[in-house]
Scaffold this motif. Sequence first.
Motif, mmCIF file in Angstrom:
data_model
loop_
_atom_site.group_PDB
_atom_site.id
_atom_site.type_symbol
_atom_site.label_atom_id
_atom_site.label_comp_id
_atom_site.label_asym_id
_atom_site.label_seq_id
_atom_site.Cartn_x
_atom_site.Cartn_y
_atom_site.Cartn_z
ATOM 1 N N VAL B 103 0.868 -1.557 -0.275
ATOM 2 C CA VAL B 103 -0.263 -0.385 0.584
ATOM 3 C C VAL B 103 1.037 1.119 -0.121
ATOM 4 N N ASP B 104 0.572 2.214 -0.938
ATOM 5 C CA ASP B 104 1.459 3.527 -0.785
ATOM 6 C C ASP B 104 1.150 4.545 0.133
ATOM 7 N N LEU B 105 2.001 4.420 0.761
ATOM 8 C CA LEU B 105 2.093 5.179 1.993
ATOM 9 C C LEU B 105 1.649 7.130 2.302
ATOM 10 N N PHE B 114 6.403 12.981 7.886
ATOM 11 C CA PHE B 114 7.555 12.217 7.329
ATOM 12 C C PHE B 114 8.447 12.393 7.206
ATOM 13 N N THR B 115 8.597 13.365 5.716
ATOM 14 C CA THR B 115 9.553 13.670 4.923
ATOM 15 C C THR B 115 10.767 14.591 5.906
ATOM 16 N N ALA B 116 10.603 15.522 7.609
ATOM 17 C CA ALA B 116 10.942 16.322 8.131
ATOM 18 C C ALA B 116 11.792 15.114 9.011
ATOM 19 N N GLU B 117 11.125 13.901 9.158
ATOM 20 C CA GLU B 117 12.528 13.061 10.300
ATOM 21 C C GLU B 117 12.607 12.057 9.792
ATOM 22 N N TYR B 118 13.006 11.808 8.184
ATOM 23 C CA TYR B 118 13.244 10.932 7.650
ATOM 24 C C TYR B 118 14.724 11.806 6.006
ATOM 25 N N ASP B 119 15.468 11.105 6.483
ATOM 26 C CA ASP B 119 16.685 11.620 5.110
ATOM 27 C C ASP B 119 15.904 11.473 3.863
ATOM 28 N N GLU B 120 16.719 11.479 2.963
ATOM 29 C CA GLU B 120 16.420 11.244 1.945
ATOM 30 C C GLU B 120 16.468 10.009 1.071
ATOM 31 N N THR B 121 17.562 9.629 1.820
ATOM 32 C CA THR B 121 18.042 8.392 1.690
ATOM 33 C C THR B 121 17.244 6.985 1.953
ATOM 34 N N TRP B 122 16.477 7.307 2.826
ATOM 35 C CA TRP B 122 15.328 6.068 3.578
ATOM 36 C C TRP B 122 13.751 6.449 2.292
ATOM 37 N N LEU B 123 14.091 6.998 1.981
ATOM 38 C CA LEU B 123 12.716 7.803 1.336
ATOM 39 C C LEU B 123 13.204 6.764 0.180
ATOM 40 N N ASP B 124 14.109 6.843 -0.439
ATOM 41 C CA ASP B 124 14.352 7.534 -1.959
ATOM 42 C C ASP B 124 14.345 5.167 -1.808
ATOM 43 N N LEU B 125 14.444 4.348 -0.763
ATOM 44 C CA LEU B 125 14.962 3.119 -0.745
ATOM 45 C C LEU B 125 13.359 2.512 -1.042
ATOM 46 N N ALA B 126 11.991 3.101 -0.023
ATOM 47 C CA ALA B 126 11.474 2.919 -0.263
ATOM 48 C C ALA B 126 10.731 3.430 -1.083
ATOM 49 N N GLY B 128 8.622 2.971 -5.307
ATOM 50 C CA GLY B 128 8.484 2.105 -5.753
ATOM 51 C C GLY B 128 8.392 3.539 -7.799
ATOM 52 N N ASP B 129 8.460 2.223 -8.315
ATOM 53 C CA ASP B 129 8.841 2.900 -10.134
ATOM 54 C C ASP B 129 7.297 4.473 -9.763
ATOM 55 N N ASP B 130 6.406 4.212 -9.483
ATOM 56 C CA ASP B 130 5.058 5.146 -9.556
ATOM 57 C C ASP B 130 5.418 6.056 -8.676
ATOM 58 N N ASP B 131 6.547 6.688 -7.701
ATOM 59 C CA ASP B 131 7.079 7.700 -6.751
ATOM 60 C C ASP B 131 6.424 7.496 -5.355
ATOM 61 N N GLY B 132 5.246 6.348 -5.699
ATOM 62 C CA GLY B 132 5.007 5.870 -3.797
ATOM 63 C C GLY B 132 6.124 5.699 -3.369
ATOM 64 N N ILE B 133 5.480 6.052 -1.491
ATOM 65 C CA ILE B 133 6.780 5.568 -0.337
ATOM 66 C C ILE B 133 5.883 4.036 -0.240
ATOM 67 N N TYR B 134 6.170 3.149 -0.541
ATOM 68 C CA TYR B 134 5.818 1.608 0.277
ATOM 69 C C TYR B 134 6.630 0.978 1.286
#
Lengths: 284, 426
Positions: B103-105, B114-126, B128-134
């Motif tokens: 499910v897209d979070l 969420f984006t304030a608390e997490y570095d870009e690295t951890w967002l990128d790793l999660a 998907g191809d559609d830019d969703g955060i999974y």
Amino acid sequence: MESRNLFMRMLMHAVIIIMVLIWVVPTLGILISSIRPASDVLNTGWWTVFKSPLEVTQFTVENYESIIERAGMGTAFRNSVIIASVGTLLPVTTAAFAAFGFSRLNFWGKRFLFGIIIGLIVVPLQMTFIPVLRVYHQVGLSGTFLGVWLAHTAYGLPFAVFMLHNFFSALPRDLFEAAYIDGASLLSVFFRIALPLSVPALASLIIFQFLWVWNDLLVSLIYLGGTRDVAPLTVRLASLVGSYGQDWHLLTAAAFISIVVPVVVFIGLQKYFVRGILAGSVKS
Amino acid sequence: MKKSLIVLVGLFFVVASSFLNIDVASAQGQVTVLGVWGGSEEEAFIEMIRPFEEETGIEVLYEGTRDLPTVLTTRIEAGNPPDIVHLTGPGLLMDLLRRDAAVDLRDVLDMDTFTAEYDETWLDLARGDDDGIYGVFISADLKSLIWYSPPRFEEYGYEVPETWDELMELSDQMVADGGRPWSIGLESGAASGWPGTDWIEDILLRTAGPEVYDQWIFHEIPWTAPEIREAFELFGQIARDPNYVYGGPVAVLTMDFGDAADPLFTDPPRAFMHRQASFITSFIEDRHPDLVPGEDFDFFPFPPINPEHGNPMMGAADMMTMTNDTPEARALIEYLASAEAQEIWVGKLGKLGVNTEIDPAAYPDDLTRRMAATLHDAPEFRFDASDSMPAAVGSGAFWEGILNYVGGDDLDQVLEYIESVAQETY
């Protein structure tokens, strides 16, 4: 001639003793490891205790304590008993009726149906997981004891029917004919002649099926899941170890607890066992 | 004889029937979680979710199995997935996305926080191809670490090296002093070989850089490429040389990875250095309860090799992904993403936090705090490549290749074999 015989017998005994040792040593290793402190288990082999076997301080029951204290082990033991008892009796009783029918009744398509049942022995149970789980999910059986009982019954039936069928077929035909002449119905022949005569076969089948269900991890993991309410001992045992294999010293103690029940069942039914293994092997 | 059997059978029925009135779990106010954690990890997870259960009244049913990929695939195929699943790598996430099971979070979490608390690295790793955060990362393990014993280094007059060349000089010095610089253990049951893949990853990341590393993960460069060859050769210089490694290649192949730090603490030391992830601390503490973390054993970062690429860090992380969109699952994933939850988790296990809001005081000791800081300050972070590749390669041919190479096989053959498996897989 005499001395040659003696030599052969000694050789035989030596071979048997060696075989027994090979089988017993790993179990002994588990037992000794289970009563040693964690840091000792991790640092030295269990055989090192034999350097000073009388030193009691090197032994401890803390592994057993921490397993029993750990939430869920009691529930897991209970779940194992629930699963294994019904998971043994259901297939054995069903198989007894089925095998009697196949060996003593004549009906249309008997050979064909029997062939299918025997053929199912070779179907790997892994193949059935997804389709069966799909059905279970739709009818609400996944994660229930009933579901896992039915699964164990289905997986156990082919072999059970096969074994009991051979045993029933080996019973002398005259016995049954005499009973019929005396006016016995089919059911009373089954209950009063076939069943009492096949106690050894039933006992060994119960042992087989019980050990298989008690030790089963895969079927329970798939159909029942590992939540604490329903997980049997095997599943809880597997999750005692961390994801990198930490804490394995606890496994030794837990394994010993889970061995106890099968050993008791085996010893209890042992006297039937040897006779049962021969069940149906010779047709007189 | 017959009697005892009947008694036994009767006993079974009595025992069984007394248990028959068991409630079948209802789905009301519950959320199911599937993960690989067992033992003390499972206890820490239950500890972490306890405040959540108390606050919301939602019951969390955790299920741990080390056969997670098998169980998960079976459950998804059968239409009975858990609500939230713990994934050990992006490889598994890709699998889930292919089955359209995650499910897209972005619709679930408050994305600003969420984006304030997490570095870009951890967002990128999660992503998907559609830019969703999974997925949400709840903790990480840092792998680019070399463990040593500070008292021993002092005793022998060794300095912590800052570059690969210094590291190799130090190794030679240790050999000249009659010691063995390295201890490596690749044995890990069915997963044997994985500690070696971490070596290759750390080396490749520093010789060829993160970009080549990413290409390698997605098989955009072949396994026979010169960069990968070089990484294997540098690893082989250490692991295949009986002078450099304790016990020679035979011990490398047969020593359990959990025991591999032990030679550092014998007297006299059988080896001086051990490259392993942050989680090795718990193994060291279990085996040597008297050693003080940070004093008797400590780490230094795997040193840079090619200065051009600096010193990127490599590691693994625990990701939580939602596979069933229920209100209870939404509430739990939001809680798991919070610093409040992760402080309990990292405090119990000594894992490294990912949420930037985590209070450093939550860590159990200073050593863990420093590892967390090393992870945060890293200029670049890359996820363990073998966990990111398809399983047939990352946890199959790659492991096998490592073992064969250390065992003395020709490097070309090893790489060609992995390449052939990769070509069938991707």
